[in-house]
Motif scaffolding. Structure first.
Motif, PDB file in Angstrom:
ATOM      1  N   MET A  87       0.836  -1.197   0.000  1.00 35.79           N
ATOM      2  CA  MET A  87       0.000   0.000   0.000  1.00 35.79           C
ATOM      3  C   MET A  87       0.871   1.247   0.000  1.00 35.79           C
ATOM      4  O   MET A  87       1.997   1.240   0.531  1.00 35.79           O
ATOM      5  N   ALA A  88       0.349   2.301  -0.589  1.00 38.88           N
ATOM      6  CA  ALA A  88       0.974   3.624  -0.576  1.00 38.88           C
ATOM      7  C   ALA A  88      -0.156   4.649  -0.702  1.00 38.88           C
ATOM      8  O   ALA A  88      -1.312   4.284  -0.957  1.00 38.88           O
ATOM      9  N   TYR A  89       0.175   5.930  -0.533  1.00 37.88           N
ATOM     10  CA  TYR A  89      -0.885   6.941  -0.616  1.00 37.88           C
ATOM     11  C   TYR A  89      -0.312   8.283  -1.008  1.00 37.88           C
ATOM     12  O   TYR A  89       0.895   8.534  -0.905  1.00 37.88           O
ATOM     13  N   ASP A  90      -1.178   9.169  -1.496  1.00 37.31           N
ATOM     14  CA  ASP A  90      -0.849  10.574  -1.702  1.00 37.31           C
ATOM     15  C   ASP A  90      -1.970  11.399  -1.068  1.00 37.31           C
ATOM     16  O   ASP A  90      -2.761  10.877  -0.267  1.00 37.31           O
ATOM     17  N   ASP A  91      -2.060  12.665  -1.418  1.00 37.16           N
ATOM     18  CA  ASP A  91      -3.048  13.528  -0.769  1.00 37.16           C
ATOM     19  C   ASP A  91      -4.475  13.238  -1.215  1.00 37.16           C
ATOM     20  O   ASP A  91      -5.427  13.734  -0.592  1.00 37.16           O
ATOM     21  N   LYS A  92      -4.642  12.456  -2.260  1.00 35.86           N
ATOM     22  CA  LYS A  92      -5.978  12.245  -2.801  1.00 35.86           C
ATOM     23  C   LYS A  92      -6.482  10.810  -2.698  1.00 35.86           C
ATOM     24  O   LYS A  92      -7.696  10.591  -2.735  1.00 35.86           O
ATOM     25  N   ALA A  93      -5.587   9.843  -2.604  1.00 37.99           N
ATOM     26  CA  ALA A  93      -6.066   8.459  -2.699  1.00 37.99           C
ATOM     27  C   ALA A  93      -5.118   7.485  -2.021  1.00 37.99           C
ATOM     28  O   ALA A  93      -3.946   7.790  -1.763  1.00 37.99           O
ATOM     29  N   LEU A  94      -5.656   6.308  -1.754  1.00 35.46           N
ATOM     30  CA  LEU A  94      -4.892   5.171  -1.259  1.00 35.46           C
ATOM     31  C   LEU A  94      -4.656   4.222  -2.435  1.00 35.46           C
ATOM     32  O   LEU A  94      -5.582   3.917  -3.196  1.00 35.46           O
ATOM     33  N   TYR A  95      -3.419   3.735  -2.561  1.00 34.58           N
ATOM     34  CA  TYR A  95      -3.046   2.823  -3.641  1.00 34.58           C
ATOM     35  C   TYR A  95      -2.738   1.453  -3.042  1.00 34.58           C
ATOM     36  O   TYR A  95      -2.058   1.354  -2.019  1.00 34.58           O
ATOM     37  N   VAL A  96      -3.249   0.405  -3.692  1.00 39.10           N
ATOM     38  CA  VAL A  96      -3.055  -0.957  -3.206  1.00 39.10           C
ATOM     39  C   VAL A  96      -2.565  -1.823  -4.361  1.00 39.10           C
ATOM     40  O   VAL A  96      -3.097  -1.740  -5.476  1.00 39.10           O
ATOM     41  N   ALA A  97      -1.546  -2.636  -4.083  1.00 40.52           N
ATOM     42  CA  ALA A  97      -1.038  -3.592  -5.073  1.00 40.52           C
ATOM     43  C   ALA A  97      -1.124  -4.988  -4.478  1.00 40.52           C
ATOM     44  O   ALA A  97      -0.828  -5.200  -3.300  1.00 40.52           O
ATOM     45  N   GLN A  98      -1.532  -5.939  -5.293  1.00 42.20           N
ATOM     46  CA  GLN A  98      -1.733  -7.326  -4.867  1.00 42.20           C
ATOM     47  C   GLN A  98      -1.015  -8.267  -5.822  1.00 42.20           C
ATOM     48  O   GLN A  98      -1.131  -8.140  -7.042  1.00 42.20           O
ATOM     49  N   ILE A  99      -0.250  -9.203  -5.273  1.00 44.15           N
ATOM     50  CA  ILE A  99       0.377 -10.271  -6.058  1.00 44.15           C
ATOM     51  C   ILE A  99      -0.004 -11.596  -5.402  1.00 44.15           C
ATOM     52  O   ILE A  99       0.417 -11.880  -4.282  1.00 44.15           O
ATOM     53  N   PHE A 100      -0.805 -12.381  -6.087  1.00 40.13           N
ATOM     54  CA  PHE A 100      -1.197 -13.701  -5.595  1.00 40.13           C
ATOM     55  C   PHE A 100      -0.531 -14.746  -6.482  1.00 40.13           C
ATOM     56  O   PHE A 100      -0.881 -14.900  -7.661  1.00 40.13           O
ATOM     57  N   TYR A 101       0.416 -15.464  -5.916  1.00 38.86           N
ATOM     58  CA  TYR A 101       1.133 -16.487  -6.671  1.00 38.86           C
ATOM     59  C   TYR A 101       0.271 -17.738  -6.799  1.00 38.86           C
ATOM     60  O   TYR A 101      -0.516 -18.078  -5.900  1.00 38.86           O
ATOM     61  N   ASP A 102       0.432 -18.401  -7.923  1.00 37.20           N
ATOM     62  CA  ASP A 102      -0.409 -19.564  -8.232  1.00 37.20           C
ATOM     63  C   ASP A 102       0.455 -20.615  -8.926  1.00 37.20           C
ATOM     64  O   ASP A 102       0.725 -20.521 -10.123  1.00 37.20           O
TER      65      ASP A 102
END
Length: 510
Positions: A87-102
């Protein structure tokens, strides 16, 4: 009637002016069961493009949440297939990254691209945010392997209403050994305390090929991963920006003409105008306004065949009623005995206008106030619906609530009184570890002549451990109890029941 609406609007704006001056003390409830699971959310140093490709430097800098604990079929050990969340963020939004290994051969399981997908029929990620740190209410976002969105509001510690939707972005990409998503959630799409630096959070993965459900912060198997009692914590590098007043309006103008040429009648013209508006008074208080609303865009109900004597219960899907809907609908038993059911408003007559205020005041108080007016028709008098709700958080996760509902008829004969009112209180029990769960409520109705036995009362107590489940239930409804603005399946009965269960895993290899 128009004068009463003006007075109610004036009252509403007075209340909202007072409410907007309350500042929530953020980050004061750090009492979640998994408080030692902490994710440090760093502020962006550059722009992130939502394309499903995790190649920005900010993702390299971000903390990796990569140890997921099994929840089902057993709640010991780590999940078979690795998962990584950032996760990361700036003044306007929250950012989420997901990696699901399979790494398991075979196709990934994805049912459709439909929004708010069926949880158990898709490989998916779900995220649960407790923005007010109260472990009872929050927001849920998610994505299936097909890239379908999931979003809803949370109440009662783990319940999710998927009828609520908001604007956010997501992109999903598939690779041979993993599937990846990036999402951007604007802060203006959710509610949180002013100056907030900490939320509660948990990440949940359902992997149908390995037949496992897992979570970043461990959750006992007898509870859903949505349980806010078992969230971890996320700490922002800097306080979140102060929320500005948000205002949105959706107006409509409708016109038409009809003429019967065979009959030679004159042309009949029709015009109509109306709007829906939402005002974000603060990051925790919302005002909804509507005039002559057009509900033509509302999703239709699922067709159901009724083969018993009881009235069907259909969920509310009109956007005006959805935000903080649990403030009005969670009293009593939601699907069988509740004093207010918003689908009653506008069921048999058009809605003329309405105002609705809901949100939090301080850390421990939630308030809701609604006033709706319906038009007079050939079969029904004009009516006014007023609902007031106040909830106070007590102990760690429990709450005490009070509700008052008034349904008033207009233009009745001078020697006649037509009204229906209900007042009541609910106590909702939820222990810190969610092992104990319960409810007690007492409601009373009022109507002309006020006959006896106008009460509804219920109690419930549940005890859940990984192996033992116990429950006691009691309900009593008087034969003259009437909640015309609510949902009451039947009256004039008493019920006492109990349940017990024992769960074990017979497969020794687990």
């Amino acid at each position: 009637m128009k004068l009463s609406l003006v007075l109610i609007l004036c009252l509403f704006f007075s209340v909202t002016a007072v409410a907007s001056n309350f500042i929530l003390k953020s980050d004061t409830t750090i009492n979640t069961f998994n408080k030692d699971y902490v994710y440090q959310v760093k502020k962006l140093q550059s722009e992130i493009t939502i394309d499903g490709v995790i190649d920005e430097n900010d993702w390299e800098r971000a903390q990796k949440a990569d140890k997921f604990y099994r929840v089902l079929p057993i709640d010991t050990g780590f999940a078979k297939q690795p998962s990584t969340m950032m996760m990361a963020y700036d003044d306007k939004a929250l950012y989420v990254a997901q990696i699901f290994y399979d790494y398991i051969p075979g196709d990934r399981i994805m049912e459709s691209f439909r929004r708010d997908f069926s949880f158990g029929s898709n490989d998916n990620l779900l995220i649960f945010f407790d923005t007010f740190l109260d472990q009872t209410s929050g927001f849920s976002f998610g994505v299936s392997a097909s890239g379908a969105k999931w979003d809803g509001t949370m109440s009662n510690g783990s319940s999710i209403s998927l009828d609520w939707d908001c604007k956010w972005e997501i992109e999903t990409k598939h690779y041979d050994d993993r599937w990846v998503s990036e999402m951007r959630i604007p802060f203006k799409s959710v509610r949180y305390p002013t100056g907030s630096r900490e939320w509660n959070v948990n990440f949940s993965r359902l992997d149908l090929k390995s037949d496992e459900k897992s979570a970043w912060a461990p959750v006992p198997r007898q509870f859903p991963t949505a349980s806010l009692a078992y969230t971890g914590r996320m700490k922002f590098e800097e306080p979140l920006p102060k929320s500005k007043m948000q205002f949105s309006v959706i107006p409509y103008l409708l016109g038409g003409a009809a003429k019967d040429f065979e009959a030679g009648t004159s042309t009949d013209y029709r015009t109509d105008i109306g709007f829906d508006a939402k005002v974000g008074i603060s990051s925790s208080m919302t005002l909804d306004l509507t005039y002559n609303p057009d509900f033509a865009q509302v999703e239709v109900d699922q067709q159901v065949t009724n083969i018993d004597r009881f009235e069907l219960f259909f969920p509310e899907k009109r956007q005006f009623f959805l935000e903080n809907s649990d403030l009005f609908s969670s009293y009593g038993y939601a699907h069988s005995l509740t004093p207010f059911f918003s689908r009653r408003v506008g069921l048999d007559a058009p809605v003329l206008a309405g105002v609705r205020l809901s949100g939090k005041i301080g850390n421990n108080w939630r308030v809701g106030f609604m006033n709706m007016a319906t038009e007079e028709t050939g079969e029904n008098l004009a009516r006014n619906f007023t609902v007031a709700s106040v909830q106070k958080k007590i102990f760690t996760r429990s709450s005490l609530g009070f509700i008052a509902v008034n349904k008033e008829y207009f233009d009745v004969p001078s020697d006649t009184s037509m009204f229906n009112r209900v007042i009541g209180f609910d106590y909702n029990l939820a222990s810190k570890d969610n092992v104990w769960d319960g409810k007690f409520f007492y409601h009373r109705s009022f109507q002309p002549d006020n006959p006896d036995k106008q009460y509804s009362q219920g109690a419930m107590l549940m005890y859940k451990t990984p192996h033992i489940q116990l429950g006691l239930f009691e309900t009593s409804v008087g034969e003259n109890y009437r909640a015309e603005a609510g949902y009451v399946r039947r009256t004039g009965y008493n019920f006492i029941g109990a349940e017990a269960g024992y769960t074990f895993v017979p497969n020794k290899k687990w």
